[in-house]
Design a protein around this motif. Structure first.
Motif, PDB file in Angstrom:
ATOM      1  N   UNK A   1       0.815  -1.007  -0.004  1.00  0.00           N
ATOM      2  CA  UNK A   1      -0.058  -0.033  -0.094  1.00  0.00           C
ATOM      3  C   UNK A   1       0.731   1.286   0.015  1.00  0.00           C
ATOM      4  N   UNK A   2       1.760   1.283   0.792  1.00  0.00           N
ATOM      5  CA  UNK A   2       2.873   2.347   0.717  1.00  0.00           C
ATOM      6  C   UNK A   2       3.485   2.677  -0.401  1.00  0.00           C
ATOM      7  N   UNK A   3       4.011   1.517  -1.057  1.00  0.00           N
ATOM      8  CA  UNK A   3       4.648   1.781  -2.375  1.00  0.00           C
ATOM      9  C   UNK A   3       3.513   1.983  -3.388  1.00  0.00           C
ATOM     10  N   UNK A   4       2.464   1.570  -3.369  1.00  0.00           N
ATOM     11  CA  UNK A   4       1.274   2.175  -4.326  1.00  0.00           C
ATOM     12  C   UNK A   4       1.137   3.562  -4.386  1.00  0.00           C
ATOM     13  N   UNK A   5       1.205   3.961  -3.000  1.00  0.00           N
ATOM     14  CA  UNK A   5       0.810   5.586  -2.926  1.00  0.00           C
ATOM     15  C   UNK A   5       1.989   6.195  -3.508  1.00  0.00           C
ATOM     16  N   UNK A   6       3.291   5.836  -2.978  1.00  0.00           N
ATOM     17  CA  UNK A   6       4.295   6.525  -3.539  1.00  0.00           C
ATOM     18  C   UNK A   6       4.462   6.576  -4.999  1.00  0.00           C
ATOM     19  N   UNK A   7       4.329   5.334  -5.705  1.00  0.00           N
ATOM     20  CA  UNK A   7       4.303   5.283  -7.026  1.00  0.00           C
ATOM     21  C   UNK A   7       3.290   6.027  -7.654  1.00  0.00           C
ATOM     22  N   UNK A   8       1.941   6.309  -7.143  1.00  0.00           N
ATOM     23  CA  UNK A   8       0.994   6.918  -7.858  1.00  0.00           C
ATOM     24  C   UNK A   8       1.350   8.253  -7.581  1.00  0.00           C
ATOM     25  N   UNK A   9       1.811   8.974  -6.603  1.00  0.00           N
ATOM     26  CA  UNK A   9       2.368  10.094  -6.450  1.00  0.00           C
ATOM     27  C   UNK A   9       3.456  10.616  -7.379  1.00  0.00           C
ATOM     28  N   UNK A  10       4.116   9.731  -7.657  1.00  0.00           N
ATOM     29  CA  UNK A  10       5.499  10.062  -8.627  1.00  0.00           C
ATOM     30  C   UNK A  10       4.976   9.724  -9.887  1.00  0.00           C
ATOM     31  N   UNK A  11       3.678   9.578 -10.255  1.00  0.00           N
ATOM     32  CA  UNK A  11       3.045   9.617 -11.406  1.00  0.00           C
ATOM     33  C   UNK A  11       3.892   8.476 -12.456  1.00  0.00           C
ATOM     34  N   UNK A  12       4.174   7.216 -11.932  1.00  0.00           N
ATOM     35  CA  UNK A  12       4.789   6.245 -12.595  1.00  0.00           C
ATOM     36  C   UNK A  12       3.550   5.592 -13.604  1.00  0.00           C
ATOM     37  N   UNK A  13       4.183   5.203 -14.735  1.00  0.00           N
ATOM     38  CA  UNK A  13       3.482   4.494 -15.456  1.00  0.00           C
ATOM     39  C   UNK A  13       2.657   3.262 -15.045  1.00  0.00           C
TER      40      UNK A  13
ATOM     41  N   UNK B   1       2.222   0.139 -15.759  1.00  0.00           N
ATOM     42  CA  UNK B   1       3.465  -0.969 -15.772  1.00  0.00           C
ATOM     43  C   UNK B   1       4.339  -0.892 -14.914  1.00  0.00           C
ATOM     44  N   UNK B   2       5.198   0.364 -14.779  1.00  0.00           N
ATOM     45  CA  UNK B   2       6.212   0.661 -13.610  1.00  0.00           C
ATOM     46  C   UNK B   2       5.516   0.583 -12.306  1.00  0.00           C
ATOM     47  N   UNK B   3       4.366   0.863 -11.978  1.00  0.00           N
ATOM     48  CA  UNK B   3       3.756   0.865 -10.696  1.00  0.00           C
ATOM     49  C   UNK B   3       3.467  -0.679 -10.534  1.00  0.00           C
ATOM     50  N   UNK B   4       3.024  -1.378 -11.403  1.00  0.00           N
ATOM     51  CA  UNK B   4       3.051  -2.961 -10.950  1.00  0.00           C
ATOM     52  C   UNK B   4       4.023  -3.436 -10.782  1.00  0.00           C
ATOM     53  N   UNK B   5       5.155  -3.233 -11.241  1.00  0.00           N
ATOM     54  CA  UNK B   5       6.168  -3.869 -11.266  1.00  0.00           C
ATOM     55  C   UNK B   5       6.904  -3.362  -9.857  1.00  0.00           C
ATOM     56  N   UNK B   6       6.815  -2.190  -9.447  1.00  0.00           N
ATOM     57  CA  UNK B   6       7.167  -1.798  -7.973  1.00  0.00           C
ATOM     58  C   UNK B   6       6.262  -2.309  -6.874  1.00  0.00           C
ATOM     59  N   UNK B   7       5.337  -2.542  -7.217  1.00  0.00           N
ATOM     60  CA  UNK B   7       4.385  -3.095  -6.115  1.00  0.00           C
ATOM     61  C   UNK B   7       4.566  -4.634  -6.133  1.00  0.00           C
ATOM     62  N   UNK B   8       4.349  -5.092  -7.250  1.00  0.00           N
ATOM     63  CA  UNK B   8       4.641  -6.426  -7.060  1.00  0.00           C
ATOM     64  C   UNK B   8       6.068  -6.853  -6.571  1.00  0.00           C
TER      65      UNK B   8
END
Length: 172
Positions: A113-125, A127-134
């Motif tokens: 959840x924390x990484x998803x929030x960070x990835x969303x605020x960083x405007x990751x694509x 695909x990149x968000x799924x890779x980071x959270x996974x």
């Protein structure tokens, strides 16, 4: 039979007993790693599908993926790694196991959840968000691997010792 001889040799102070116990621990660790690998694949595939294409929240994907890995992991660990047979004790075995893996789940939910929030605020694509959270979900399980091994070893071997000492009347 061989394990019983090694255990009785260890109890009698036999010089080769320490090597036999180390070998048993290594075999258990290898079996645990293999069982954990199978459970991780089940869990990781479920997480990727749920979080990626199905767009589940990180918490929901973590919880369902945890379940997809926890069930096979329990049976593989119990029957293959620690050679436990018979009906498991709900209080002495199933509940402590559930607590151990539930704590891992809570860490996974918080981390993803924390990484998803960070990835969303960083405007990751996406695909990149799924890779980071996974990757975070997998990292939690990799980091807790040895801790859980030692806790499970204490849980499953402790039940076997109590039974051998006559403290637990259940069949193995």
């Amino acid at each position: 039979m061989r394990a019983a001889r090694q255990s009785s040799a260890a109890a009698a102070g036999h010089p080769g007993a320490a090597g036999g116990e180390r070998r048993e621990r290594l075999v258990r660790l290898v079996r645990y790693a293999a069982g954990s690998g199978i459970a991780t694949v089940c869990s990781q595939v479920a997480f990727v599908v749920l979080y990626g294409p199905l767009h589940a929240s990180p918490a929901a994907a973590s919880a369902l993926a945890w379940l997809a890995g926890a069930v096979p992991n329990y049976w593989l660990n119990r029957s293959w790694t620690w050679r436990r047979r018979g009906r498991p004790s709900l209080v002495r075995e199933v509940l402590p196991y559930a607590v151990i893996v539930a704590l891992t789940l809570l860490v996974a939910v918080a981390a993803t959840s924390a990484v998803d929030a960070l990835a969303s605020s960083a405007a990751l694509s996406p695909r990149a968000r799924v890779a980071a959270v996974t990757g975070t979900y997998l990292a939690v399980y990799v980091l807790t691997f040895l801790l859980r091994y030692f806790l499970f070893d204490r849980l499953f071997r402790g039940s076997a010792r109590r039974r051998a000492a006559g403290g637990d009347r259940r069949a193995p």
